[in-house]
Scaffold this motif. Sequence first.
Motif, PDB file in Angstrom:
ATOM      1  N   HIS B 234       0.857  -1.225   0.063  1.00 23.63           N
ATOM      2  CA  HIS B 234      -0.048  -0.065  -0.115  1.00 23.63           C
ATOM      3  C   HIS B 234       0.798   1.440  -0.023  1.00 23.63           C
ATOM      4  O   HIS B 234       1.797   1.236   0.607  1.00 23.63           O
ATOM      5  CB  HIS B 234      -0.908  -0.013   1.207  1.00 23.63           C
ATOM      6  N   LEU B 235       0.478   2.122  -0.621  1.00 18.52           N
ATOM      7  CA  LEU B 235       0.768   3.696  -0.730  1.00 18.52           C
ATOM      8  C   LEU B 235      -0.157   4.446  -0.110  1.00 18.52           C
ATOM      9  O   LEU B 235      -1.340   4.424  -0.842  1.00 18.52           O
ATOM     10  CB  LEU B 235       1.521   4.073  -1.954  1.00 18.52           C
ATOM     11  N   TYR B 236      -0.089   5.317   0.986  1.00 15.00           N
ATOM     12  CA  TYR B 236      -0.922   6.139   1.423  1.00 15.00           C
ATOM     13  C   TYR B 236      -0.662   7.791   1.151  1.00 15.00           C
ATOM     14  O   TYR B 236       0.574   8.128   1.413  1.00 15.00           O
ATOM     15  CB  TYR B 236      -1.211   6.065   2.729  1.00 15.00           C
ATOM     16  N   LEU B 237      -1.384   8.377   0.259  1.00 18.64           N
ATOM     17  CA  LEU B 237      -1.125   9.863   0.057  1.00 18.64           C
ATOM     18  C   LEU B 237      -1.828  10.683   1.091  1.00 18.64           C
ATOM     19  O   LEU B 237      -2.886  10.808   0.928  1.00 18.64           O
ATOM     20  CB  LEU B 237      -1.600  10.293  -1.363  1.00 18.64           C
ATOM     21  N   ASP B 238      -1.233  11.201   1.926  1.00 17.56           N
ATOM     22  CA  ASP B 238      -1.752  11.929   2.887  1.00 17.56           C
ATOM     23  C   ASP B 238      -2.106  13.366   2.588  1.00 17.56           C
ATOM     24  O   ASP B 238      -1.796  13.911   1.528  1.00 17.56           O
ATOM     25  CB  ASP B 238      -0.492  12.173   4.207  1.00 17.56           C
ATOM     26  N   VAL B 269      -5.795   7.498  -0.631  1.00 17.35           N
ATOM     27  CA  VAL B 269      -5.628   8.730  -0.844  1.00 17.35           C
ATOM     28  C   VAL B 269      -6.562   9.492   0.231  1.00 17.35           C
ATOM     29  O   VAL B 269      -7.732   9.278   0.187  1.00 17.35           O
ATOM     30  CB  VAL B 269      -5.761   9.646  -2.243  1.00 17.35           C
ATOM     31  N   ASP B 270      -5.970  10.509   0.826  1.00 16.61           N
ATOM     32  CA  ASP B 270      -6.835  11.176   1.928  1.00 16.61           C
ATOM     33  C   ASP B 270      -7.955  12.020   1.094  1.00 16.61           C
ATOM     34  O   ASP B 270      -7.422  12.798   0.168  1.00 16.61           O
ATOM     35  CB  ASP B 270      -6.221  12.210   2.396  1.00 16.61           C
ATOM     36  N   ALA B 271      -9.171  11.950   1.604  1.00 13.77           N
ATOM     37  CA  ALA B 271     -10.488  12.476   1.113  1.00 13.77           C
ATOM     38  C   ALA B 271     -10.286  13.918   0.869  1.00 13.77           C
ATOM     39  O   ALA B 271     -10.449  14.581  -0.167  1.00 13.77           O
ATOM     40  CB  ALA B 271     -11.527  12.370   1.741  1.00 13.77           C
ATOM     41  N   SER B 347       3.998   2.412   2.349  1.00 15.86           N
ATOM     42  CA  SER B 347       4.580   3.678   2.419  1.00 15.86           C
ATOM     43  C   SER B 347       3.631   4.765   2.579  1.00 15.86           C
ATOM     44  O   SER B 347       2.562   4.636   2.194  1.00 15.86           O
ATOM     45  CB  SER B 347       5.355   3.743   1.256  1.00 15.86           C
ATOM     46  N   ILE B 348       4.121   5.774   3.095  1.00 18.61           N
ATOM     47  CA  ILE B 348       3.019   7.154   3.110  1.00 18.61           C
ATOM     48  C   ILE B 348       3.956   8.239   2.499  1.00 18.61           C
ATOM     49  O   ILE B 348       5.091   8.221   2.718  1.00 18.61           O
ATOM     50  CB  ILE B 348       2.763   7.493   4.787  1.00 18.61           C
ATOM     51  N   VAL B 349       3.020   9.303   1.783  1.00 23.25           N
ATOM     52  CA  VAL B 349       3.555  10.176   1.161  1.00 23.25           C
ATOM     53  C   VAL B 349       3.057  11.340   2.251  1.00 23.25           C
ATOM     54  O   VAL B 349       1.955  11.688   2.127  1.00 23.25           O
ATOM     55  CB  VAL B 349       3.575  10.419  -0.276  1.00 23.25           C
TER      56      VAL B 349
END
Lengths: 421, 421
Positions: B234-238, B269-271, B347-349
């Motif tokens: 997973h990749l999470y775009l903060d 992806v953060d809303a 990972s988080i960006v």
Amino acid sequence: MADTVTALSLDDKLRAARTASLALAQASTAQKNAGLEAIAQAVETGAERILPANELDLANGRENGLSTGLQDRLRLDEARLAGLAAATRDIIALPDPVGGVVRGSTLPNGLQLTQVRVPFGVVGAIYEARPNVTIDIAALALKSGNAVVLRGGSAAENTNRELVALIQDALASVGLPADAVQTIDEFGREGATQLMQARGLVDVLIPRGSAQLIDTVVRESKVPVIETGAGVVHLYLDASADVEMATEIAVNSKVQRPSVCNALETLLVDASSAERLLPPVLSALRENGVTLHADERTRALFPDAVPVTDEDYATEHMSLDLSVKVVDDLDEALEHIRSYSTHHTESIVTNDMARANRFLAEVDSAVVMVNASTRFTDGGEFGFGAEVGISTQKLHARGPMGLPELTSTKWIVRGEGQVRG
Amino acid sequence: MADTVTALSLDDKLRAARTASLALAQASTAQKNAGLEAIAQAVETGAERILPANELDLANGRENGLSTGLQDRLRLDEARLAGLAAATRDIIALPDPVGGVVRGSTLPNGLQLTQVRVPFGVVGAIYEARPNVTIDIAALALKSGNAVVLRGGSAAENTNRELVALIQDALASVGLPADAVQTIDEFGREGATQLMQARGLVDVLIPRGSAQLIDTVVRESKVPVIETGAGVVHLYLDASADVEMATEIAVNSKVQRPSVCNALETLLVDASSAERLLPPVLSALRENGVTLHADERTRALFPDAVPVTDEDYATEHMSLDLSVKVVDDLDEALEHIRSYSTHHTESIVTNDMARANRFLAEVDSAVVMVNASTRFTDGGEFGFGAEVGISTQKLHARGPMGLPELTSTKWIVRGEGQVRG
């Protein structure tokens, strides 16, 4: 109206432990130590709840023909409760392994790598009729940030139920999740079987108890196991051994506490020094009540010794019985150890550097010693402060296990937008 | 007269590997490196033996309908042999883990304790149709002082037989035991089953291949397993993510090599930043050929994306398919990851320190990253020089495994006659 409280299923309990483990993994050392202190106090002041339940288990045990040895292991009293409270407080004093940095580096591309210790998550424990293990494992698991699911056996079911209830209250009293410590004794043997199948819910399973119990868990579990095994422990008296040192080490290894896994089971003696070493060493052992099971060459000197069998060589007696064998040389000693050792602890008494080094290099055991009593294989003696058990497997942990052995690791990677070329 | 050569049984082979492991454990680094150089030369100059056998396997594969992807993995040619020889020489340059001191201390009673790295003994490997793994695992095992028993699957049986014969000749040519590398392909599936039961003869089993293969080994093996697992990464775009960094990391994580376990499978992806981040990130992914499987909120912006399913979220596509989901906040991202991650890499960006720290602390995966491409989860990238695999279990090794992860430890205790009081 009937009792409307729905009993939790085993799966419910495992899932509750898993959820609790998330909070516990993030708990500070101070919080976990507060939990340990609350447990110590609950054990100290909980005799009214614990001892009647323990009496019930003891009465059932007597009725079911539980051996006096097991009855003794099962029995709790005020003094033993005080001992358990003190042992729990000892764990407060130990360093918290969680968050410890194992290694790290900065890569050429600037990425910062750190390998840190993290809790396993949920630890399962399967053991027999020893309520002290309930407190012991719960305290070690808590300190290392793990939730724990306990299967302590039907013989101690009532005692363990009270102990776990006390622990859960203690955890809740300091704001930690009560679900972090669970007993599944009420599900009987089926519960143990399900625990061994619970891949994904339980991260590691630790069996503690008889060789048979450990063997069953090792063979049946789908969850990774840390095997804490039996010790068929050897001491080899080399031709160059000092007779006084040989005597002291042999007696201490065998006699100081014969019922534990690091006690000596087989004495090997170099043929060229057998006449010099055997009479004083074996006489001293006999004076300490040891029954000798000896090979032909030993019996030439001690004709009244019991003839030794191959089965003796393979047995962890856990009593004052000792197998004795004269070997031609170091090669035959190593060969005998390869055939019969359970890879726990072996020691050599020698003044010969080359043979000491060969013994250390070639004996494939968790602990290999020169000129020391086998009784030193112990987490407390090694300075770990607490002992989870002594691992006889090669994966993850080998030898005495302390708190760090109850953790896994994870890699933390900190970047500034690096991508792979 | 009939052929009087008696074929070795599988048990014979395992016992021969066990005996060879004793010699290999004592071999010097120079001897082992000489063995690796001999293997490299044999692979370089062995095309005449290897390639016809490989042709036979490929012909059988075509006949049996082996997929073109697997045919490609199975195929060897001069260039690939040169690559395998070079990879073997790379291992010569790596430090020998055996004998490395992990920790040590002198106890108050004067006992000197040292925990040193030792080989496991015999390593088993079960893999599929990839003859490069035969050389790779044999070389890594040799450097770490382990004997190895290989089950490479029927599709590569002829190739592997020639490769193992070459390796055995190479070992013998430098005075190392040829039996240290064994293939058991001739015993078929029954051989794999027996290998998984060979407790006491095999110390650790490493499955490499499909999720199904790994799952079978994990469930059936009585020998301890190191699980090298699938990556639902997973990749999470903060909300605070830089749009350029987010785009570069998402594209690199997904596109650079989609068929491997550290490639991205789900983008969260953060809303609150979805309208800012999704259009450039998803457009860049599409330009690179990625097929989007998206939730409702993403499809509000990209209506032609395929609707995502729960099954997509749980799948390691190993292709240019990507699941995309808009989440309310970090909590929902963590919740989604807990539900679907295979605990490989996440990972988080972000530019927000608090959320970065929460992500690093709470995501329970072998590798957790901030502002970096998931493709960096790799032994080579981590600086290990060689990679045995990427462990997704928590016991013994977690994340990329190098040579030290192919060793166990033992405790050396040096005394002068100490006994326990």
